[in-house]
Design an enzyme around this catalytic site. Sequence first.
Site, PDB file in Angstrom:
ATOM      1  N   ASP A  32      -7.708  -3.690   5.942  1.00 20.36           N
ATOM      2  CA  ASP A  32      -9.203  -2.972   6.284  1.00 20.36           C
ATOM      3  C   ASP A  32      -9.619  -2.650   5.023  1.00 20.36           C
ATOM      4  O   ASP A  32      -9.413  -3.116   3.812  1.00 20.36           O
ATOM      5  CB  ASP A  32      -8.819  -1.768   7.091  1.00 20.36           C
ATOM      6  CG  ASP A  32      -7.919  -0.548   6.351  1.00 20.36           C
ATOM      7  OD1 ASP A  32      -7.596  -1.037   5.187  1.00 20.36           O
ATOM      8  OD2 ASP A  32      -7.428   0.152   7.090  1.00 20.36           O
ATOM      9  N   TYR A  70       4.074   4.215  12.059  1.00 23.34           N
ATOM     10  CA  TYR A  70       3.077   4.724  11.167  1.00 23.34           C
ATOM     11  C   TYR A  70       2.176   5.556  11.961  1.00 23.34           C
ATOM     12  O   TYR A  70       1.562   5.115  12.823  1.00 23.34           O
ATOM     13  CB  TYR A  70       2.583   3.830  10.364  1.00 23.34           C
ATOM     14  CG  TYR A  70       1.372   3.998   9.444  1.00 23.34           C
ATOM     15  CD1 TYR A  70       1.702   4.756   8.309  1.00 23.34           C
ATOM     16  CD2 TYR A  70      -0.027   3.845   9.557  1.00 23.34           C
ATOM     17  CE1 TYR A  70       0.723   5.494   7.337  1.00 23.34           C
ATOM     18  CE2 TYR A  70      -0.880   4.429   8.744  1.00 23.34           C
ATOM     19  CZ  TYR A  70      -0.439   4.806   7.555  1.00 23.34           C
ATOM     20  OH  TYR A  70      -1.440   5.531   6.753  1.00 23.34           O
ATOM     21  N   ARG A 104      -0.793   7.413  11.066  1.00 23.92           N
ATOM     22  CA  ARG A 104      -2.176   7.749  10.799  1.00 23.92           C
ATOM     23  C   ARG A 104      -2.944   6.354  11.219  1.00 23.92           C
ATOM     24  O   ARG A 104      -3.887   5.735  10.566  1.00 23.92           O
ATOM     25  CB  ARG A 104      -2.551   7.917   9.215  1.00 23.92           C
ATOM     26  CG  ARG A 104      -1.691   9.132   8.804  1.00 23.92           C
ATOM     27  CD  ARG A 104      -1.856   9.235   7.270  1.00 23.92           C
ATOM     28  NE  ARG A 104      -1.164  10.211   6.796  1.00 23.92           N
ATOM     29  CZ  ARG A 104      -1.551  11.538   6.181  1.00 23.92           C
ATOM     30  NH1 ARG A 104      -3.013  11.429   6.482  1.00 23.92           N
ATOM     31  NH2 ARG A 104      -0.835  12.225   5.603  1.00 23.92           N
ATOM     32  N   GLU A 135       0.752  -1.272  -0.014  1.00 22.84           N
ATOM     33  CA  GLU A 135       0.054  -0.031  -0.141  1.00 22.84           C
ATOM     34  C   GLU A 135       0.808   1.243   0.034  1.00 22.84           C
ATOM     35  O   GLU A 135       0.552   2.211  -0.737  1.00 22.84           O
ATOM     36  CB  GLU A 135      -1.160   0.163   1.304  1.00 22.84           C
ATOM     37  CG  GLU A 135      -1.568   1.352   1.158  1.00 22.84           C
ATOM     38  CD  GLU A 135      -2.944   1.097   2.359  1.00 22.84           C
ATOM     39  OE1 GLU A 135      -3.297   2.157   2.864  1.00 22.84           O
ATOM     40  OE2 GLU A 135      -3.671   0.068   2.410  1.00 22.84           O
TER      41      GLU A 135
END
Length: 675
Positions: free
Chosen positions: A104, A320, A322, A7
């Site tokens: 997700d 990470y 976020r 991603e």
Amino acid sequence: MRLIIAEKPSLARAIADALPGQSRRSDGAVTVGDTTVTWCLGHLLEQAPPDAYDPALKQWRLDHLPILPNPWRLMPRPKARGQLAVIRRLLKEASSVVHAGDPDREGQLLVQEVLDYLKWRGPVARLLVNDLNRPAVVKALGQLRDNSEFQALYRAAETRSRADWLYGINLTRAWTLTGRQAGHNGVLSVGRVQTPVLGLVVRRDAEIAAFTPRPFHVLWVDLAVEHGNLRAWWQPGEHHPLDDQGRLLQRGPAEALAARLPGSQGTLASLNAKKSRQAAPLPYSLSALQVDAARRYKLSAKAVLDTCQSLYERHKLITYPRSDCRYLPAAHHGPSRQALTNACQGDATLGPWLAGADFSLRSKAFNDAKVSAHHALSPTGTRPDFSRLSATEANVFRLIARNVLAQFYPPLETREVKAEFTILEERFRAQGREILAPGWKPLFTTRDEAPPLPPLREGEPARVQETGVEDRETRPPEPFTDASLIKAMMNIARYVQDPAVKRTLRDSDGLGTEATRAGIIETLLDRGYLVRQQQALRATQIGHALINALPEAVGRAERTALWEQRLTDIAETGSDPSPFLSGLVEDLRGLLGAADAGRMRSALSDARGVAPAAPSAATSKRKPRRASTGKGATAKRGSSKRSTTQSASGKTTGTSSGRRKAGTSKPRSKKTDDA
């Protein structure tokens, strides 16, 4: 060749490092043996604008609405074309593909939509990584699954994306054109998440404006007891004039009692003492960090996000950022000692905290079952050079390190005491808190606690030494700040009445996501719907007018709850999304029918003089933000992780002259989107 598509670059690096063999880097990829790892940059694709379906839709007209794409089309994001070309080239050489998006809904969409767009028809496996720690990535690589197992998740994310486009594009055009008919020049942007957030602020401002302070009165007594002194407060009975919170509305009864009290003798009628143990606050999610940093350092939500990105990407000091998770993988417990030792080196604040940590302790924060797509923010173990950090970067880093360090401190132990005295047949109440063991508390505050009550025993005498009557006033609600608005978005269930909707919102992520909440606030500021007055966020005249001109449901969070119910059903049961989208189209037709220039004109008139005007382009010091290409872009979408740069017309537009015929021209103003 096996191609793994991650991603984001950080995940691609972690995957490549976990593969056996020497790595070889090339443009946009890393090759290890017969495996090549490449990456997306957030979403490489976005929904096509209306005029991509029909050039006539470049012009904004009420009689074009609703705009209903069929079939749906995606297009490359302008800044993502280079990486998309890299993936296209690598797919031509690949024999199989591994989808390594976040585990997700949005992560499933992000990679799979690229594979579909580039017409990949070969086998696809699914790699689920929620921890960039090398042993965890190695383990995940040994547990690949078939990507077909996740098609329901993909359809749910795709449906969300299309629904947000339908909602935002159509309502933005309708209310913009209606606004022009009412005399307002400029785009009036409407979105499923952005608009309810604006509604929160508008309704809070209205409560403050309508608030009428009411006086009330309190009576206190200073009592001498067997082992010291304390202050207690009168609890007037129901035969006195009280408000709904039990506050005394007339001063007379308090004055009359105060005149009789000096020197009076009473007894301690009841005593309730309770010991409690409180575990340390969990490590931070992004939103929780934004709340604390706003309170402690007066930082905006966007400033915290930007600082975290710098600590993550430039300094490599935190994981990470976020993340919506406040838990850490169990595998992080052991390495935490070294990671925190490195993180606290050479800092006068963190060093003493590190010295007090007991790394044999294991808090509830280390829980694999609670870790979602990402784990909580934590130090990476890279040694910081504090001389290279700005003051804000250092402060935010200390907060992140502190909350992880606190997991290695014992609980805070306290003793809560509530005492009720009877004097002249009236009740007086005192309460106090004694810290038995400070545990983690010194890491979070240096303020002195209120003094505890002296030792007490039920039935002991108490003598009145002094009394006083104080006049007070009820206070209006506080205006929203970055901290309280982020917290409201996280806990939006508090602001709805329907029990079923409350449950759904309580189970969901609230309004927006960790990646988008700061951007939602900034978008509302940029579009002139909100303005900062010192630390307060207030709705402007146009913000008030827009909410009051829209159907009430558009400015409230209930719609998000209903959408989440349906999207969760699609993701978990694989149900057909068509009925949801068909229902949305019918809903849209009803909402579009409510667009009324007269109501808008009235709302604009009512807002004048009761709310601040938006900053003009000439006086605003805010710089326009560049479009982000990341999945968590903060500037453009308030409805989901996915970001978009298109305007409601599909184009970037300028300033409207206001002289064209309303309803037939294309208004030109700031970019809008479907958030």
